[in-house]
Design a protein around this motif. Sequence first.
Motif, PDB file in Angstrom:
ATOM      1  N   THR A 130       7.022  -1.209   0.172  1.00 27.47           N
ATOM      2  CA  THR A 130       6.046  -0.522  -0.675  1.00 27.47           C
ATOM      3  C   THR A 130       4.927  -1.490  -1.037  1.00 27.47           C
ATOM      4  OG1 THR A 130       7.208  -1.163  -2.687  1.00 27.47           O
ATOM      5  CG2 THR A 130       7.864   0.933  -1.667  1.00 27.47           C
ATOM      6  N   GLU A 131       3.918  -0.976  -1.719  1.00 25.31           N
ATOM      7  CA  GLU A 131       2.833  -1.832  -2.199  1.00 25.31           C
ATOM      8  C   GLU A 131       3.386  -2.911  -3.128  1.00 25.31           C
ATOM      9  OE1 GLU A 131      -1.630  -1.327  -4.198  1.00 25.31           O
ATOM     10  OE2 GLU A 131      -0.147   0.265  -4.412  1.00 25.31           O
ATOM     11  N   TYR A 132       4.295  -2.526  -4.026  1.00 23.62           N
ATOM     12  CA  TYR A 132       4.933  -3.510  -4.900  1.00 23.62           C
ATOM     13  C   TYR A 132       5.641  -4.582  -4.075  1.00 23.62           C
ATOM     14  CZ  TYR A 132       8.683  -5.587  -7.673  1.00 23.62           C
ATOM     15  OH  TYR A 132       9.546  -6.486  -8.259  1.00 23.62           O
ATOM     16  N   GLY A 133       6.373  -4.155  -3.045  1.00 28.40           N
ATOM     17  CA  GLY A 133       7.142  -5.091  -2.241  1.00 28.40           C
ATOM     18  C   GLY A 133       6.290  -6.155  -1.588  1.00 28.40           C
ATOM     19  N   LEU A 134       5.041  -5.827  -1.263  1.00 29.96           N
ATOM     20  CA  LEU A 134       4.134  -6.811  -0.674  1.00 29.96           C
ATOM     21  C   LEU A 134       3.463  -7.660  -1.739  1.00 29.96           C
ATOM     22  CD1 LEU A 134       2.402  -4.609   2.070  1.00 29.96           C
ATOM     23  CD2 LEU A 134       4.470  -6.001   2.271  1.00 29.96           C
ATOM     24  N   GLY A 190      -5.909   1.113  13.124  1.00 31.73           N
ATOM     25  CA  GLY A 190      -4.732   1.954  13.239  1.00 31.73           C
ATOM     26  C   GLY A 190      -4.163   1.960  14.643  1.00 31.73           C
ATOM     27  N   THR A 191      -3.449   3.038  14.974  1.00 32.07           N
ATOM     28  CA  THR A 191      -2.789   3.164  16.267  1.00 32.07           C
ATOM     29  C   THR A 191      -3.810   3.381  17.373  1.00 32.07           C
ATOM     30  OG1 THR A 191      -0.824   4.100  15.216  1.00 32.07           O
ATOM     31  CG2 THR A 191      -1.119   4.508  17.583  1.00 32.07           C
ATOM     32  N   GLY A 192      -3.712   2.557  18.416  1.00 28.55           N
ATOM     33  CA  GLY A 192      -4.608   2.703  19.567  1.00 28.55           C
ATOM     34  C   GLY A 192      -6.069   2.520  19.228  1.00 28.55           C
ATOM     35  N   SER A 193      -6.388   1.668  18.255  1.00 27.57           N
ATOM     36  CA  SER A 193      -7.786   1.509  17.819  1.00 27.57           C
ATOM     37  C   SER A 193      -8.580   0.579  18.724  1.00 27.57           C
ATOM     38  CB  SER A 193      -7.828   1.002  16.380  1.00 27.57           C
ATOM     39  OG  SER A 193      -7.015  -0.143  16.207  1.00 27.57           O
ATOM     40  N   TYR A 194      -7.978  -0.481  19.219  1.00 25.46           N
ATOM     41  CA  TYR A 194      -8.643  -1.413  20.139  1.00 25.46           C
ATOM     42  C   TYR A 194      -9.989  -1.897  19.597  1.00 25.46           C
ATOM     43  CZ  TYR A 194      -5.241   0.379  23.533  1.00 25.46           C
ATOM     44  OH  TYR A 194      -4.088   0.760  24.183  1.00 25.46           O
ATOM     45  N   SER A 229      -8.352  -1.505   2.095  1.00 28.22           N
ATOM     46  CA  SER A 229      -9.697  -1.311   2.644  1.00 28.22           C
ATOM     47  C   SER A 229     -10.633  -0.997   1.486  1.00 28.22           C
ATOM     48  CB  SER A 229      -9.692  -0.152   3.656  1.00 28.22           C
ATOM     49  OG  SER A 229     -11.000   0.089   4.139  1.00 28.22           O
ATOM     50  N   ASN A 230     -11.585  -1.903   1.248  1.00 30.39           N
ATOM     51  CA  ASN A 230     -12.562  -1.713   0.163  1.00 30.39           C
ATOM     52  C   ASN A 230     -11.895  -1.414  -1.181  1.00 30.39           C
ATOM     53  OD1 ASN A 230     -14.864  -2.062   1.878  1.00 30.39           O
ATOM     54  ND2 ASN A 230     -14.477  -0.003   2.693  1.00 30.39           N
ATOM     55  N   ASN A 237      -1.220   4.894   4.610  1.00 24.59           N
ATOM     56  CA  ASN A 237      -2.036   5.886   5.304  1.00 24.59           C
ATOM     57  C   ASN A 237      -1.676   6.025   6.775  1.00 24.59           C
ATOM     58  OD1 ASN A 237      -3.287   5.748   2.835  1.00 24.59           O
ATOM     59  ND2 ASN A 237      -5.375   5.696   3.644  1.00 24.59           N
ATOM     60  N   TRP A 238      -0.984   5.015   7.308  1.00 25.15           N
ATOM     61  CA  TRP A 238      -0.684   5.015   8.739  1.00 25.15           C
ATOM     62  C   TRP A 238       0.545   5.855   9.053  1.00 25.15           C
ATOM     63  CZ3 TRP A 238      -5.053   2.978   9.810  1.00 25.15           C
ATOM     64  CH2 TRP A 238      -5.567   1.939   9.039  1.00 25.15           C
ATOM     65  N   GLY A 239       1.192   6.396   8.033  1.00 24.21           N
ATOM     66  CA  GLY A 239       2.408   7.180   8.212  1.00 24.21           C
ATOM     67  C   GLY A 239       3.614   6.422   7.702  1.00 24.21           C
ATOM     68  N   ASN A 240       4.658   7.154   7.373  1.00 25.85           N
ATOM     69  CA  ASN A 240       5.853   6.513   6.825  1.00 25.85           C
ATOM     70  C   ASN A 240       6.583   5.632   7.827  1.00 25.85           C
ATOM     71  OD1 ASN A 240       5.655   7.469   4.191  1.00 25.85           O
ATOM     72  ND2 ASN A 240       6.729   9.379   4.664  1.00 25.85           N
ATOM     73  N   ASN A 241       6.220   5.719   9.086  1.00 21.58           N
ATOM     74  CA  ASN A 241       6.900   4.910  10.102  1.00 21.58           C
ATOM     75  C   ASN A 241       6.138   3.642  10.466  1.00 21.58           C
ATOM     76  OD1 ASN A 241       4.839   6.376  11.258  1.00 21.58           O
ATOM     77  ND2 ASN A 241       5.920   6.772  13.174  1.00 21.58           N
ATOM     78  N   ARG A 242       5.017   3.359   9.781  1.00 17.96           N
ATOM     79  CA  ARG A 242       4.239   2.140  10.032  1.00 17.96           C
ATOM     80  C   ARG A 242       4.189   1.333   8.737  1.00 17.96           C
ATOM     81  NH1 ARG A 242       4.752   3.818  14.926  1.00 17.96           N
ATOM     82  NH2 ARG A 242       3.319   5.436  15.633  1.00 17.96           N
ATOM     83  N   TYR A 243       4.777   0.160   8.756  1.00 12.87           N
ATOM     84  CA  TYR A 243       4.821  -0.681   7.559  1.00 12.87           C
ATOM     85  C   TYR A 243       5.270  -2.082   7.964  1.00 12.87           C
ATOM     86  CZ  TYR A 243       9.714   0.730   8.077  1.00 12.87           C
ATOM     87  OH  TYR A 243      10.957   0.992   8.588  1.00 12.87           O
ATOM     88  N   VAL A 244       5.092  -3.020   7.066  1.00 14.58           N
ATOM     89  CA  VAL A 244       5.516  -4.397   7.308  1.00 14.58           C
ATOM     90  C   VAL A 244       7.043  -4.445   7.269  1.00 14.58           C
ATOM     91  CG1 VAL A 244       5.365  -6.772   6.511  1.00 14.58           C
ATOM     92  CG2 VAL A 244       3.398  -5.240   6.243  1.00 14.58           C
ATOM     93  N   THR A 245       7.645  -4.930   8.321  1.00 17.72           N
ATOM     94  CA  THR A 245       9.094  -4.870   8.521  1.00 17.72           C
ATOM     95  C   THR A 245       9.801  -6.083   7.952  1.00 17.72           C
ATOM     96  OG1 THR A 245       8.981  -3.503  10.513  1.00 17.72           O
ATOM     97  CG2 THR A 245      10.901  -4.930  10.293  1.00 17.72           C
TER      98      THR A 245
END
Length: 522
Positions: free
Chosen positions: A208-212, A269-273, A292-293, A300-308
């Motif tokens: 979560t945000e707190y966790g980071l 994000g995903t596939g942004s290149y 961001s700003n 925002n990237w989805g519940n499956n994208r996060y720092v592991t």
Amino acid sequence: MNSEDVFTDEELKNKCVGEAYFLRGYNYLRLVQQYGSVVLKLTPSNSVERNFARSSEADCVASLVSDLEMAYELLPEEEFRGKGTFTKPLAAHMLAKALLFRNSERNSEWNTSFKNADLSRIITLADYVINERPLATDYRDLWNWTGVDSDAEMLPEILMAAQFNDDASTAGRFRNRTYCYFPAQYSNLPMMTRTVAGGLDFQRLRTTEYGLNVFDKENDSRFWKSFKTKYRVNRATANNEHGIENGDLGIIYIVNNEDDTRFDASVLGTGSYTYVDPATGKVVPNVYISYSNGEWVGQNWGNNRYVTLSKYEDGSRTAVKADGQRDGVLARTGETYLIKAEALVRQGNYQEAIDVINELRIRSEYSAGDDRAWHTDGSQAANGGLDEPYDAYTNRNSYYESLNIPETTAASSLQIGSYTNLPAVDEAILDEMGVTGEYERMLHFILNERSRELYGEFLRWEDLARTETLVLRAKAFNAEANGVKEHHALRPIPQSFIDGVLNENGSNLSEEQADALQNPGY
């Protein structure tokens, strides 16, 4: 314990009976933490029994404390069965933990008479453990796992661990499955595929945000030694327009701060290149930022994208979905320091508590010459335990990309001068919760420090439940936790147990009797 007279060797008897007392005390501690008052069964059953009553929580705790006291008296200091042996230092740690539980807010209706003696005893027990079983020199050592029975599993700091190995005949059903709970999904991203080295990305437990933000990410090495922030490309598209090859950076999580204005989330994000890897000059297929700003976009990237969290990665598995083989750490000396510090807080000795935390923090500081962008985790076991990039695994992190500071090999400091002037990350968290009193500030500081030291080690719910901070902190730091209520400080008694209980005459319980066996709110 009921048959100890069968022993003819007094030393062996003490070891075995000490183990039995420890097992009963430890498991009752787990039960009471989860369910509150439970059935206190201290004698063996010789026939079918279906009539049970829950004992008071005070009686349950008194019993488990007595068992752990016996274990402490009987168990030897040495690991006489090898790593994994129950020892006197382990019994001391668990006894201190049980006494701390007894003196926590959850038990305030009945614990007053125990406080003075218990808190002093906790400090004595903790000092014994800290002296006998010192911390690993580097926090990384705990998680720098290179394979079954590697150095990381043999550290004196590890007081208790669930033992696993690569012997197929002892595998059981699943072995250690924690390796698949924490990883974010990467296998469905451009240029990536699921492998043993990349991890089994079941995304059950996300940060979560707190966790980071509970970490001072510039100076506290525990963050970068606990989380993975980069993956290498392992399924490059042939002749792709970006010139990306296997081994290039495929995923980066940039764990930036709220005041960082470098990034526009709309083009990442995903596939942004769009983001260029400074090391190669090539664009990175998948880029995720935290802010961001000034806005939190980490979810925002989805519940499956996060720092592991990478503490449980296991590259020794024989296939992607094969069983895990690394030990599961259940108790270590790092927590003993925190138990001692919390006891001091409960005594009102706030500066002494800070001094204990400072001792623990020393090994989390960067030493002069450290490479702050270096990462290791158990995925390296897929490559024979070698500390080098392999498949999706990389031994680099996003320290500099995240913090946007010049490279440095200087030492860092995490030392706190006074309990009246806590670190900025802690003050921000305390402000968010509206915590002001000296005791409340210090208790929440200890809970923050437990996050930093013990993140993901399956202790958090118990900590928040016993300190009666579960609802406050869950609602303050997890927008999806709006359903958390005070009764969630206890788990529900399994309905299958209640359904099996009969009255003493063999008749079924009435609805009222069955309801009385259940915890409130369920």
